[in-house]
Design a protein around this motif. Structure first.
Motif, PDB file in Angstrom:
ATOM      1  N   VAL A 307       0.844  -1.207   0.000  1.00  0.00           N
ATOM      2  CA  VAL A 307       0.000   0.000   0.000  1.00  0.00           C
ATOM      3  C   VAL A 307       0.871   1.247   0.000  1.00  0.00           C
ATOM      4  O   VAL A 307       0.607   2.214  -0.725  1.00  0.00           O
ATOM      5  N   VAL A 311       0.403   3.816  -3.042  1.00  0.00           N
ATOM      6  CA  VAL A 311      -0.525   4.887  -2.659  1.00  0.00           C
ATOM      7  C   VAL A 311       0.136   5.951  -1.791  1.00  0.00           C
ATOM      8  O   VAL A 311      -0.267   7.117  -1.812  1.00  0.00           O
ATOM      9  N   GLY A 314       1.195   9.688  -2.940  1.00  0.00           N
ATOM     10  CA  GLY A 314       0.044  10.530  -3.248  1.00  0.00           C
ATOM     11  C   GLY A 314      -0.675  11.006  -2.003  1.00  0.00           C
ATOM     12  O   GLY A 314      -1.165  12.142  -1.955  1.00  0.00           O
ATOM     13  N   VAL A 315      -0.734  10.149  -0.985  1.00  0.00           N
ATOM     14  CA  VAL A 315      -1.393  10.535   0.260  1.00  0.00           C
ATOM     15  C   VAL A 315      -0.631  11.676   0.932  1.00  0.00           C
ATOM     16  O   VAL A 315      -1.227  12.652   1.403  1.00  0.00           O
TER      17      VAL A 315
END
Length: 413
Positions: A307, A311, A314-315
């Motif tokens: 994860v 991801v 971008g978080v």
């Protein structure tokens, strides 16, 4: 504690009233801590925010390395059927020594890490002493099973820090004002009168030899542990990373360290029942729990790594802005490593309950050694090397802790 209450808590070790409030307060506290970073980070920018990351890191390191062991040993002492006298002289000396050492470090690195602002040499000692008292106060609350008050005070500390930071930013006091906002939250706990129950021993009661040795081993263990967890920004700077890279590393790990941040405020809840299991002779139960947590952690950490890779960057950019976007590898190391670190923090409470803090120190030094070898044998940016070292060090330490618990259980059977 009377015999009936003691028996009830052995049968339902996690059912004490106040647990829900403790969890709620901890979650709000973690949210407010991240709110502080988001507000201050965006208001100041990566360059000006760098001294705040250093102050936060120093406070976090000394709290988790030195003061959290005092809190946990206070809980361990008060959770026993027959509590020993409080080692107040020892704890006072520890807080004083920590304050002197951290302030000295701030003075030596003033130009390198704190923008040459001499006012930080006033902020630092007040900050450290305040959080030393905060740790002892929370230990008194949890040790007396005032878990609801523990939750409220934990929440109040973090919310107050955020509130003061917002006010000083609006008032235009800049980075120095934000630095001062780190202090007030630690003082609010005294509104709950954490020591109102009192201890039978006088304030000058000396620490027992066992207490001093346990604290020394515990502090040593946490020194190794927190060097892996929280020294990252300082290591990135030492390896040649500039202020912007230090800020990106700090904010990335802070954002994804949410489970670990919550865990630091919840371990006080698991130590009393672990202590009662040991007193009841149920060490084999602790060994089973440790193995189960270790296996589950390996699975969850693998998923967290994936994860983080796909991801995570971008978080970070979404919450903090594109200038704080980390590499995919750094985000993966952060999330995967935090999963392992959170599990290790809970599992190690079993060794504390077993009074095996020396073994705990050996486990964490094994993890620290693995992290050091990783840094020395890898290439890439400073952030990449330190992030990978965090992931590897946490994994090795957890395996050693689980093995130590199971070995202790076999010896007692």
């Amino acid at each position: 504690m009377n015999a009936a209450n003691h028996a009830r808590r052995l049968k339902q070790p996690f059912a004490t009233p106040g647990t829900a409030t403790m969890v709620f307060g901890t979650v709000i506290a973690a949210t407010a801590a991240y709110g502080f970073q988001l507000v201050a980070g965006r208001a100041l920018g990566p360059e000006e925010f760098a001294p705040i990351t250093v102050l936060w890191t120093m406070q976090f390191l000394v709290f988790t390395t030195v003061f959290l062991p005092m809190e946990q040993l206070t809980i361990r002492r008060l959770s026993a059927t027959h509590p020993e006298p409080p080692p107040r002289m020892l704890f006072t000396a520890v807080i004083g020594t920590a304050t002197i050492l951290v302030t000295g470090f701030a003075a030596v690195t003033l130009n390198r890490l704190l923008a040459g602002e001499a006012i930080y040499l006033v902020v630092v000692p007040i900050l450290i002493v305040s959080y030393g008292g905060f740790a002892l106060a929370r230990g008194s609350l949890a040790g007396r099973h005032r878990f609801a008050d523990y939750g409220w005070t934990t929440m109040a500390e973090s919310v107050a820090r955020l509130g003061v930071a917002v006010l000083v930013i609006i008032a235009g006091f800049g980075v120095v004002g934000v630095a001062w906002s780190l202090i007030p939250g630690a003082l609010i706990i005294y509104a709950w009168r954490p020591f109102r129950a009192g201890d039978a021993a006088p304030s000058a009661a000396p620490a027992t030899t066992g207490t001093g040795a346990a604290l020394a081993a515990f502090v040593t263990a946490n020194a190794a542990s927190q060097t892996i967890v929280a020294a990252g920004p300082l290591l990135v700077a030492a390896l040649g990373g500039g202020p912007a890279e230090v800020s990106v590393f700090f904010e990335t790990f802070l954002l994804f360290r949410a489970p670990l941040t919550v865990a630091y405020n919840l371990i006080a809840r698991v130590l009393p029942p672990f202590t009662r299991e040991v007193e009841a002779g149920n060490r084999d139960r602790l060994a089973r729990w440790a193995l189960q947590v270790g296996v589950a952690t390996a699975v969850v950490a693998g998923g967290g790594f994936a994860v983080g890779h796909f991801v995570g960057p971008g978080v970070v950019a979404l919450f903090l802005g594109e200038e704080f976007r980390p590499s995919a590898a750094l985000a993966a190391f952060a999330i995967g490593g935090v999963v392992i670190a959170t599990a290790a923090l809970f599992v190690q409470q079993m060794l504390v309950a077993l009074r095996a803090t020396t073994k705990l120190a050996l486990c964490w030094f094994g993890g620290l050694g693995a992290a050091a070898v990783t840094i020395l044998t890898t290439t890439g940016t400073a952030s990449h090397r330190v992030g990978l070292a965090f992931f590897v060090g946490e994994g090795i330490a957890l395996m050693l802790i689980v093995a130590a618990i199971r070995a202790a259980a076999r010896r007692s059977s």
